[in-house]
Design an enzyme around this catalytic site. Sequence first.
Site, PDB file in Angstrom:
ATOM      1  N   LEU A   1      67.044   2.345  -8.150  1.00 46.59           N
ATOM      2  CA  LEU A   1      65.861   2.525  -7.976  1.00 46.59           C
ATOM      3  C   LEU A   1      64.997   2.090  -6.799  1.00 46.59           C
ATOM      4  O   LEU A   1      63.678   1.743  -6.611  1.00 46.59           O
ATOM      5  CB  LEU A   1      64.772   2.182  -9.325  1.00 46.59           C
ATOM      6  CG  LEU A   1      65.268   2.884 -10.667  1.00 46.59           C
ATOM      7  CD1 LEU A   1      64.256   2.215 -11.821  1.00 46.59           C
ATOM      8  CD2 LEU A   1      65.183   4.242 -10.521  1.00 46.59           C
TER       9      LEU A   1
ATOM     10  N   ILE B   1      72.016   3.206  -7.214  1.00 51.86           N
ATOM     11  CA  ILE B   1      71.007   3.247  -6.252  1.00 51.86           C
ATOM     12  C   ILE B   1      70.082   1.952  -6.527  1.00 51.86           C
ATOM     13  O   ILE B   1      69.728   1.185  -5.764  1.00 51.86           O
ATOM     14  CB  ILE B   1      70.037   4.178  -6.011  1.00 51.86           C
ATOM     15  CG1 ILE B   1      70.869   5.693  -5.520  1.00 51.86           C
ATOM     16  CG2 ILE B   1      68.943   4.290  -4.821  1.00 51.86           C
ATOM     17  CD1 ILE B   1      71.690   5.724  -4.510  1.00 51.86           C
TER      18      ILE B   1
ATOM     19  N   LYS C   1      61.725  10.495  -6.322  1.00 51.61           N
ATOM     20  CA  LYS C   1      62.570   9.262  -6.839  1.00 51.61           C
ATOM     21  C   LYS C   1      61.959   8.846  -7.587  1.00 51.61           C
ATOM     22  O   LYS C   1      60.722   8.475  -7.621  1.00 51.61           O
ATOM     23  CB  LYS C   1      62.719   8.561  -5.550  1.00 51.61           C
ATOM     24  CG  LYS C   1      63.427   7.496  -5.637  1.00 51.61           C
ATOM     25  CD  LYS C   1      65.000   7.484  -5.832  1.00 51.61           C
ATOM     26  CE  LYS C   1      65.542   6.376  -6.538  1.00 51.61           C
ATOM     27  NZ  LYS C   1      66.863   6.477  -7.276  1.00 51.61           N
ATOM     28  N   GLY C   2      62.565   7.898  -8.474  1.00 47.70           N
ATOM     29  CA  GLY C   2      62.060   6.926  -9.537  1.00 47.70           C
ATOM     30  C   GLY C   2      61.330   6.233  -8.888  1.00 47.70           C
ATOM     31  O   GLY C   2      61.435   5.469  -7.924  1.00 47.70           O
TER      32      GLY C   2
ATOM     33  N   ASN D   1      76.610   7.020  -8.784  1.00 49.36           N
ATOM     34  CA  ASN D   1      75.381   6.404  -7.996  1.00 49.36           C
ATOM     35  C   ASN D   1      75.080   5.449  -8.765  1.00 49.36           C
ATOM     36  O   ASN D   1      74.968   5.253  -9.811  1.00 49.36           O
ATOM     37  CB  ASN D   1      74.636   7.385  -7.356  1.00 49.36           C
ATOM     38  CG  ASN D   1      73.302   7.216  -8.600  1.00 49.36           C
ATOM     39  OD1 ASN D   1      72.612   6.482  -8.367  1.00 49.36           O
ATOM     40  ND2 ASN D   1      73.216   8.144  -9.388  1.00 49.36           N
TER      41      ASN D   1
ATOM     42  N   THR E   1      73.064  16.719  -8.014  1.00 45.61           N
ATOM     43  CA  THR E   1      74.173  16.424  -6.917  1.00 45.61           C
ATOM     44  C   THR E   1      74.563  17.751  -6.373  1.00 45.61           C
ATOM     45  O   THR E   1      74.857  17.505  -4.878  1.00 45.61           O
ATOM     46  CB  THR E   1      75.450  16.041  -7.793  1.00 45.61           C
ATOM     47  OG1 THR E   1      75.059  14.952  -8.555  1.00 45.61           O
ATOM     48  CG2 THR E   1      76.586  15.969  -7.108  1.00 45.61           C
TER      49      THR E   1
ATOM     50  N   CYS F   1      67.641   5.315 -16.963  1.00 47.09           N
ATOM     51  CA  CYS F   1      68.446   4.904 -15.639  1.00 47.09           C
ATOM     52  C   CYS F   1      69.516   3.963 -16.095  1.00 47.09           C
ATOM     53  O   CYS F   1      69.117   2.648 -16.607  1.00 47.09           O
ATOM     54  CB  CYS F   1      67.363   4.320 -14.832  1.00 47.09           C
ATOM     55  SG  CYS F   1      68.384   3.960 -13.189  1.00 47.09           S
TER      56      CYS F   1
HETATM   57  C1  LIG Z   1      71.828   9.197  -5.636  1.00 48.74           C
HETATM   58  C2  LIG Z   1      71.065   9.820  -7.047  1.00 48.74           C
HETATM   59  C3  LIG Z   1      69.791   8.969  -7.362  1.00 48.74           C
HETATM   60  C4  LIG Z   1      69.025   9.311  -8.604  1.00 48.74           C
HETATM   61  N1  LIG Z   1      67.932   8.621  -8.968  1.00 48.74           N
HETATM   62  C5  LIG Z   1      67.339   8.830 -10.261  1.00 48.74           C
HETATM   63  C6  LIG Z   1      66.131   8.496 -10.368  1.00 48.74           C
HETATM   64  O1  LIG Z   1      65.357   7.816  -9.451  1.00 48.74           O
HETATM   65  N2  LIG Z   1      65.451   8.614 -11.329  1.00 48.74           N
HETATM   66  C7  LIG Z   1      66.020   9.461 -12.552  1.00 48.74           C
HETATM   67  O2  LIG Z   1      65.570   9.834 -13.568  1.00 48.74           O
HETATM   68  N3  LIG Z   1      67.259  10.204 -12.325  1.00 48.74           N
HETATM   69  C8  LIG Z   1      68.009   9.892 -11.189  1.00 48.74           C
HETATM   70  N4  LIG Z   1      69.364  10.302 -10.812  1.00 48.74           N
HETATM   71  C9  LIG Z   1      69.704  11.446 -11.897  1.00 48.74           C
HETATM   72  C10 LIG Z   1      69.655  12.735 -11.596  1.00 48.74           C
HETATM   73  O3  LIG Z   1      68.168  12.924 -11.551  1.00 48.74           O
HETATM   74  C11 LIG Z   1      70.243  13.575 -12.421  1.00 48.74           C
HETATM   75  O4  LIG Z   1      69.671  13.275 -13.899  1.00 48.74           O
HETATM   76  C12 LIG Z   1      71.689  13.453 -12.502  1.00 48.74           C
HETATM   77  O5  LIG Z   1      72.262  13.290 -11.349  1.00 48.74           O
HETATM   78  C13 LIG Z   1      72.431  14.554 -13.226  1.00 48.74           C
HETATM   79  O6  LIG Z   1      72.092  15.659 -12.820  1.00 48.74           O
HETATM   80  P1  LIG Z   1      73.139  16.627 -11.466  1.00 48.74           P
HETATM   81  O7  LIG Z   1      74.596  16.268 -12.190  1.00 48.74           O
HETATM   82  O8  LIG Z   1      72.751  17.767 -11.147  1.00 48.74           O
HETATM   83  O9  LIG Z   1      73.140  15.441 -10.484  1.00 48.74           O
HETATM   84  C14 LIG Z   1      69.976  10.123  -9.552  1.00 48.74           C
HETATM   85  C15 LIG Z   1      70.893  10.771  -9.383  1.00 48.74           C
HETATM   86  C16 LIG Z   1      71.677  10.642  -8.090  1.00 48.74           C
HETATM   87  C17 LIG Z   1      72.978  11.330  -7.753  1.00 48.74           C
END
Ligand SMILES: Cc1cc2nc3c(=O)[nH]c(=O)nc-3n(C[C@H](O)[C@H](O)[C@H](O)COP(=O)(O)O)c2cc1C
Length: 312
Positions: free
Chosen positions: A81, A79, A53-54, A77, A274, A138
């Site tokens: 961070l 969230i 997580k970030g 989303n 996701t 982010c």
């Molecule tokens: C619930 C959630 C929380 C996320 N938190 C972070 C994060 O803390 N730091 C970050 O760089 N990306 C974060 N992301 C982005 C994901 O790492 C990813 O780049 C993005 O979801 C696209 O990929 P996907 O379509 O496979 O989910 C988050 C995504 C989701 C869905």
Amino acid sequence: MNTITRLEIELFTSTSKPLKLNNPLLLASGTCGYAVELDNFTDLQAPGAFISKGTTLAPREGNPQPRIAETGNGMLNAIGLENIGVDALIKEKAPIWHKSGITVIVNIAGSTVDEYYELAARLDGVSGVAGIEVNISCPNVQAGGLEFGLKPETASAVTAAVRKATSLPVIVKLSPGSGCTADIAQAVTSAGADAITLINTFKGMAIDIHKRKPLLGNITGGLSGPALKPIALSMVYEVAGIVDIPLIACGGISTAQDAIEFIMAGASAFQVGTAFMIDPSVPSRIISDLDNFFVEQDIEHVDEIKGCAQVK
Ligand SMILES: Cc1cc2nc3c(=O)[nH]c(=O)nc-3n(C[C@H](O)[C@H](O)[C@H](O)COP(=O)(O)O)c2cc1C
């Protein structure tokens, strides 16, 4: 040739130790927590690596609820961070990562360049931490995050600071929303990035028609899931033709077919986010389907098809 050899990769780096992974599938930041809590849900040995997580200097509570909304072909989303802070991560999580032998890359986010430097410096040399993913993309925080990822100069300043602070592999994660992804990719490469993750979520929103107001507490959020895939694919394709450091694809990957498309566009590895939140067995399935495809197609190593769809 066995599965491990076919799928094993080394993200070669000029400035740090190569990052060796059993396979090119990484779990995306924010979708797999701190990995250790997933032990009962998924095979922790299946992914090549986990991205935490970030993580910020101080712990954060994140944004007001609701923070998640389903959309057609994806989710939003916001969230904000929420995380335990870097000191708790080093004290409580890294020793478990070290003991369990899983590969974990820590995703970091700061609100100033100095904060990024400090985060990287604290993580340098910590057992259990295999690399750093620098989140300058982010869309869900007020200060920092995305604002560093929108211009080549600021993206470069953050990357150079992190590079200076650590000998760990440095992966910089870019936004799809800058309008100048190729320039930013070039800037972070020149500033010492070892690899680039493409892409983070794309800013979006949803409205609750009964309450007559935005559905998310933060008003806007980041779009992820299948809807993001064509955008991510075109960015990987574009950037692969421009920089020579490894690209890690991210955005809407839920099947081996998706992953293969990204590899053919030029990615060295890929992240699943996701899709893993929906079904924790997805990583094992993708790896097994990827291997079957390689056997069927007589492909000896993943690098053999890397970038093969690039039209010169
Ligand atoms: C619930 C959630 C929380 C996320 N938190 C972070 C994060 O803390 N730091 C970050 O760089 N990306 C974060 N992301 C982005 C994901 O790492 C990813 O780049 C993005 O979801 C696209 O990929 P996907 O379509 O496979 O989910 C988050 C995504 C989701 C869905």
